[in-house]
Design a protein around this motif. Structure first.
Motif, PDB file in Angstrom:
ATOM      1  N   TYR A 173      11.257 -25.949  84.348  1.00 26.88           N
ATOM      2  CA  TYR A 173      11.932 -24.759  83.831  1.00 26.88           C
ATOM      3  C   TYR A 173      13.404 -24.915  84.169  1.00 26.88           C
ATOM      4  CZ  TYR A 173      13.812 -20.172  83.204  1.00 26.88           C
ATOM      5  OH  TYR A 173      14.612 -19.148  82.772  1.00 26.88           O
ATOM      6  N   PHE A 194      23.424 -13.885  87.628  1.00 27.95           N
ATOM      7  CA  PHE A 194      22.497 -13.832  86.501  1.00 27.95           C
ATOM      8  C   PHE A 194      21.156 -14.505  86.782  1.00 27.95           C
ATOM      9  CE2 PHE A 194      26.753 -13.606  84.515  1.00 27.95           C
ATOM     10  CZ  PHE A 194      26.637 -12.316  84.002  1.00 27.95           C
ATOM     11  N   PRO A 195      20.353 -13.899  87.657  1.00 28.18           N
ATOM     12  CA  PRO A 195      19.029 -14.494  87.879  1.00 28.18           C
ATOM     13  C   PRO A 195      18.084 -14.097  86.754  1.00 28.18           C
ATOM     14  CG  PRO A 195      19.224 -12.501  89.167  1.00 28.18           C
ATOM     15  CD  PRO A 195      20.522 -12.657  88.442  1.00 28.18           C
ATOM     16  N   ILE A 245      26.067 -21.474  97.208  1.00 29.28           N
ATOM     17  CA  ILE A 245      24.878 -20.851  96.609  1.00 29.28           C
ATOM     18  C   ILE A 245      23.576 -21.461  97.147  1.00 29.28           C
ATOM     19  CG2 ILE A 245      25.141 -22.251  94.524  1.00 29.28           C
ATOM     20  CD1 ILE A 245      23.520 -20.359  93.076  1.00 29.28           C
ATOM     21  N   GLY A 295      16.917 -19.474  92.958  1.00 25.45           N
ATOM     22  CA  GLY A 295      15.586 -19.922  93.398  1.00 25.45           C
ATOM     23  C   GLY A 295      14.428 -19.098  92.847  1.00 25.45           C
ATOM     24  N   LEU A 348      26.805 -32.904  79.372  1.00 29.09           N
ATOM     25  CA  LEU A 348      26.134 -32.533  80.632  1.00 29.09           C
ATOM     26  C   LEU A 348      24.623 -32.440  80.430  1.00 29.09           C
ATOM     27  CD1 LEU A 348      26.875 -30.683  83.549  1.00 29.09           C
ATOM     28  CD2 LEU A 348      25.681 -29.062  82.115  1.00 29.09           C
ATOM     29  N   ASN A 401      22.834 -32.026  90.083  1.00 27.14           N
ATOM     30  CA  ASN A 401      21.481 -32.322  89.618  1.00 27.14           C
ATOM     31  C   ASN A 401      21.376 -33.677  88.903  1.00 27.14           C
ATOM     32  OD1 ASN A 401      22.820 -31.466  87.374  1.00 27.14           O
ATOM     33  ND2 ASN A 401      21.545 -29.665  87.015  1.00 27.14           N
ATOM     34  N   THR A 454      19.920 -27.581  93.074  1.00 27.08           N
ATOM     35  CA  THR A 454      21.084 -26.819  92.636  1.00 27.08           C
ATOM     36  C   THR A 454      22.302 -27.301  93.400  1.00 27.08           C
ATOM     37  OG1 THR A 454      21.767 -24.598  91.978  1.00 27.08           O
ATOM     38  CG2 THR A 454      21.009 -24.831  94.239  1.00 27.08           C
TER      39      THR A 454
HETATM   40  C1  LIG Z   1      22.284 -19.717  85.375  1.00 26.37           C
HETATM   41  S1  LIG Z   1      22.071 -20.263  86.972  1.00 26.37           S
HETATM   42  C2  LIG Z   1      20.332 -20.344  87.160  1.00 26.37           C
HETATM   43  C3  LIG Z   1      19.744 -19.054  87.608  1.00 26.37           C
HETATM   44  C4  LIG Z   1      18.297 -19.130  87.980  1.00 26.37           C
HETATM   45  N1  LIG Z   1      17.445 -19.320  86.861  1.00 26.37           N
HETATM   46  C5  LIG Z   1      17.879 -17.876  88.714  1.00 26.37           C
HETATM   47  O1  LIG Z   1      16.962 -17.190  88.290  1.00 26.37           O
HETATM   48  O2  LIG Z   1      18.502 -17.602  89.733  1.00 26.37           O
HETATM   49  C6  LIG Z   1      22.563 -21.932  86.888  1.00 26.37           C
HETATM   50  C7  LIG Z   1      22.759 -22.575  88.240  1.00 26.37           C
HETATM   51  O3  LIG Z   1      22.916 -23.964  88.080  1.00 26.37           O
HETATM   52  C8  LIG Z   1      23.848 -24.433  89.026  1.00 26.37           C
HETATM   53  N2  LIG Z   1      24.468 -25.633  88.439  1.00 26.37           N
HETATM   54  C9  LIG Z   1      25.355 -25.714  87.436  1.00 26.37           C
HETATM   55  N3  LIG Z   1      25.681 -26.999  87.175  1.00 26.37           N
HETATM   56  C10 LIG Z   1      24.970 -27.749  88.046  1.00 26.37           C
HETATM   57  C11 LIG Z   1      24.874 -29.151  88.288  1.00 26.37           C
HETATM   58  N4  LIG Z   1      25.562 -30.036  87.570  1.00 26.37           N
HETATM   59  N5  LIG Z   1      24.062 -29.565  89.273  1.00 26.37           N
HETATM   60  C12 LIG Z   1      23.347 -28.677  90.001  1.00 26.37           C
HETATM   61  N6  LIG Z   1      23.390 -27.351  89.808  1.00 26.37           N
HETATM   62  C13 LIG Z   1      24.199 -26.888  88.846  1.00 26.37           C
HETATM   63  C14 LIG Z   1      24.833 -23.325  89.239  1.00 26.37           C
HETATM   64  O4  LIG Z   1      25.318 -23.336  90.561  1.00 26.37           O
HETATM   65  C15 LIG Z   1      23.986 -22.089  88.974  1.00 26.37           C
HETATM   66  O5  LIG Z   1      23.612 -21.514  90.167  1.00 26.37           O
END
Ligand SMILES: C[S@@+](CC[C@H](N)C(=O)[O-])C[C@H]1O[C@@H](n2cnc3c(N)ncnc32)[C@H](O)[C@@H]1O
Length: 568
Positions: A95, A356-357, A414, A385, A128, A76, A408
């Motif tokens: 969000y 953990f959605p 994923i 998503g 980060l 990201n 993501t």
């Molecule tokens: C806690 S989850 C989000 C869940 C989401 N809110 C849902 O309802 O499904 C965080 C996500 O961010 C992604 N992620 C972590 N670090 C990232 C990065 N540097 N760039 C892009 N995505 C990242 C992970 O793969 C993970 O799927």
């Protein structure tokens, strides 16, 4: 043995001391201090320019007239860099739900998992987040808001960081969301049943929340009985309310408000014929006014103050501001992350594929509060998503036209297997676990991957690299202009259409075929943006722009955005 210093040495010492004093003065006195850990994806941007490449076979179109939602696979940091060029100040709601840094090996920093044994784990996490939130802030529109989900592991660090980036003054609230009312199993002492959301505005003075009642409990607020046993007037609160506002604790708040006989006019000055009303309750308790001075006058002017004669006693009421309706404790049972998150994904994908959605209903409520019907919503830790799903669902409910951008990474596939698959099924319809058909919500989606164009050194980009960037920037420019369909590409130019508009890019320093391209475009008789390759800025604007054709430069403005990002 003492030694006398020469004047030259003394001067050098004074200089040295001056530098030290300045360092001490500049030293941060309050806030977050951490070890900045270099991050691979950020370092790469010193020599490379992030761009987008479309994965064309993943495009979904159910309505040709609609704009497309975007899914960007990649880190990201790179996605946000690209968005700084394509969507600066265009995002209404962000969000995010980042990894919570619990010590479980569920996130990576510079390609390595960060676990509880990593002594730098908090510093890495803050690095980060800082790198990304700085870029995200640039994307928010003037009225934009950002919601950051977090739990107790990084709440304090994230709070200080967000105060620093968005400004403490722009903090709209810290919300607790009860996502697991039964509490976490195997917890010590306290079993967490809630998480938090930190909400910031880009600019609090113009930010707004919509007037929506999110749950029954909030409605009850208006039905609470006052001390006399009568009900509050709907949406009004008596100006003498408030447990702590007794006259003896703040005597300056006890004074008369003058009300005209027909109860329609208010004054803080004595006026003949007006009735003096004091903040005294029905039980003769002397209190203070809840709203006074200039604020009171403003409220009178806005028609937000009314008076009522209740059994011979005049009471003054103030209209509740719309955003006062929203409380910070969110406890709808529909926010349960397992029942309305995990289970929903399982139903859509047929198997459990994501840990953990968030609850779909939680994100829908956030959108109800903070979006207009044509808002653009961004989630750059998109995970499964949920945010995209929520946008599609709410659009269906209120006939809205909101658009989402999800980003993501593709850890454990994923992005391809969960984010994309979920959004695709929600758009097109699917068979649920019981084998029943679920209607699609409709919508369009374009799938991109981030890519890097090597420029060696960003502060001195070679001519060769400028040409390379121009050739590779097409899809990113198409996203910027909302013209996503490539209709032509040759050695000289590239053309995109969409949304009733055309975007063209002319690649070459040699302008011999530019007139030919312009003649082709002119015939289209629609709005056209033509990006012309040049070594600087504003070289061709006057020469080539016409009634329908707006000229833009390439690649200098792109390079400028990335240079700026690297200074952040
Ligand atoms: C806690 S989850 C989000 C869940 C989401 N809110 C849902 O309802 O499904 C965080 C996500 O961010 C992604 N992620 C972590 N670090 C990232 C990065 N540097 N760039 C892009 N995505 C990242 C992970 O793969 C993970 O799927």
């Amino acid at each position: 043995m003492s030694q006398t210093n020469s004047p030259k040495e003394l001067l050098a010492q004074i200089k040295d001391l001056e530098v030290k004093i300045k360092q001490l003065k500049d030293h941060k006195k309050y806030g977050l201090v951490w070890e900045q850990k270099p991050e691979d994806v950020v370092l790469k941007c010193e020599e490379n320019i992030p761009v987008l490449k479309e994965v064309k076979n993943r495009k979904i179109v159910t309505d040709n007239l609609e704009l497309s939602n975007l899914l960007i696979e990649g880190d990201n940091y790179h996605a946000l860099s690209v968005l700084n060029y394509t969507h600066k100040e265009k995002i209404d709601v962000i969000y995010i739900d980042p990894p919570y840094n619990t010590g479980a090996t569920d996130w990576k920093y510079s390609n390595d998992y960060v676990d509880s044994n990593d002594q730098w784990r908090h510093s890495k996490w803050i690095s980060l987040m800082r790198n990304r939130l700085k870029l995200a802030r640039n994307l928010l529109s003037e009225r934009g808001v950002i919601y950051c989900a977090i739990d107790h592991y990084e709440l304090f660090g994230l709070g200080l960081l967000c105060d620093e980036i968005f400004g403490e003054n722009n903090r709209l609230g810290v919300i607790t969301v009860v996502h697991k009312p039964e509490g976490r199993q195997f917890a010590n002492f306290f079993s967490p049943s809630n998480e938090f959301m930190l909400v910031y505005a880009k600019n609090k003075s113009v930010a707004e929340l919509n007037q929506v009642i999110l749950d029954e409990e909030q409605k009850d607020r208006f039905n609470e009985k006052d001390e006399k046993g009568s009900f509050y007037l709907k949406n009004f609160i008596r100006l003498t309310d408030g447990k702590y506002s007794l006259r003896e604790s703040s005597p300056e708040g006890f004074y008369p408000i003058y009300v005209s006989e027909d109860l329609s006019e208010f004054s803080l000055e004595k006026i003949k014929g007006y009735i003096a009303v004091f903040p005294i309750t029905d039980r003769n308790v002397e209190r203070t006014w809840k709203t006074f001075g200039d604020t009171f006058i403003e409220k009178v002017k806005g028609g937000n103050i009314i008076a009522k004669n209740e059994n011979g006693k005049i009471n003054i009421y103030e209209k509740l501001r719309e955003d006062q309706v929203i409380k910070t404790h969110w406890s709808r049972k529909e926010y349960h992350a397992y029942h309305f998150g995990t289970k929903i994904i399982e139903d859509i994908l047929g198997v459990k594929k994501f840990d953990f959605p968030k609850s779909l209903n939680l994100i829908i409520d956030i959108l109800k509060l903070s979006t207009k019907r044509d808002s653009v919503v961004l989630d750059f830790f998109a995970g499964s998503g949920t945010t995209g799903h929520a946008v599609l669902e709410l659009n269906k409910q209120d006939n809205g036209n909101r658009k989402f951008i999800l980003s993501t990474n593709n850890e454990n596939k994923i992005c391809e297997d969960v984010t994309y698959e979920r959004v695709k099924r929600v758009i097109n319809g699917y068979k649920n676990k019981k084998g029943e058909k679920v209607e699609g919500l409709g919508g369009n989606l374009s799938y991109y991957k981030t890519d890097l164009v090597n420029t060696e050194k960003l502060h001195v980009v070679s001519d060769e690299a400028r040409i390379k960037v121009t050739y590779q920037a097409g899809e990113m420019i198409a996203v910027r202009e909302d013209t996503l369909n490539e209709t032509e590409k040759n050695e000289w130019w590239q053309i995109f259409t969409g949304n009733g508009k055309i975007t063209a890019i002319y690649f070459k320093e040699n302008k011999e075929r530019l007139r030919e391209l312009i003649a082709v475009l002119e015939k289209k008789n629609t709005n056209i943006v033509l990006y012309i390759f040049g070594w600087g800025k504003n070289e061709y604007r006057n020469e080539y722009s016409t009634k329908h054709i707006k000229i833009e430069d390439i690649p200098e403005p792109i390079l400028e955005v990335y240079k700026e990002i690297n200074r952040l």
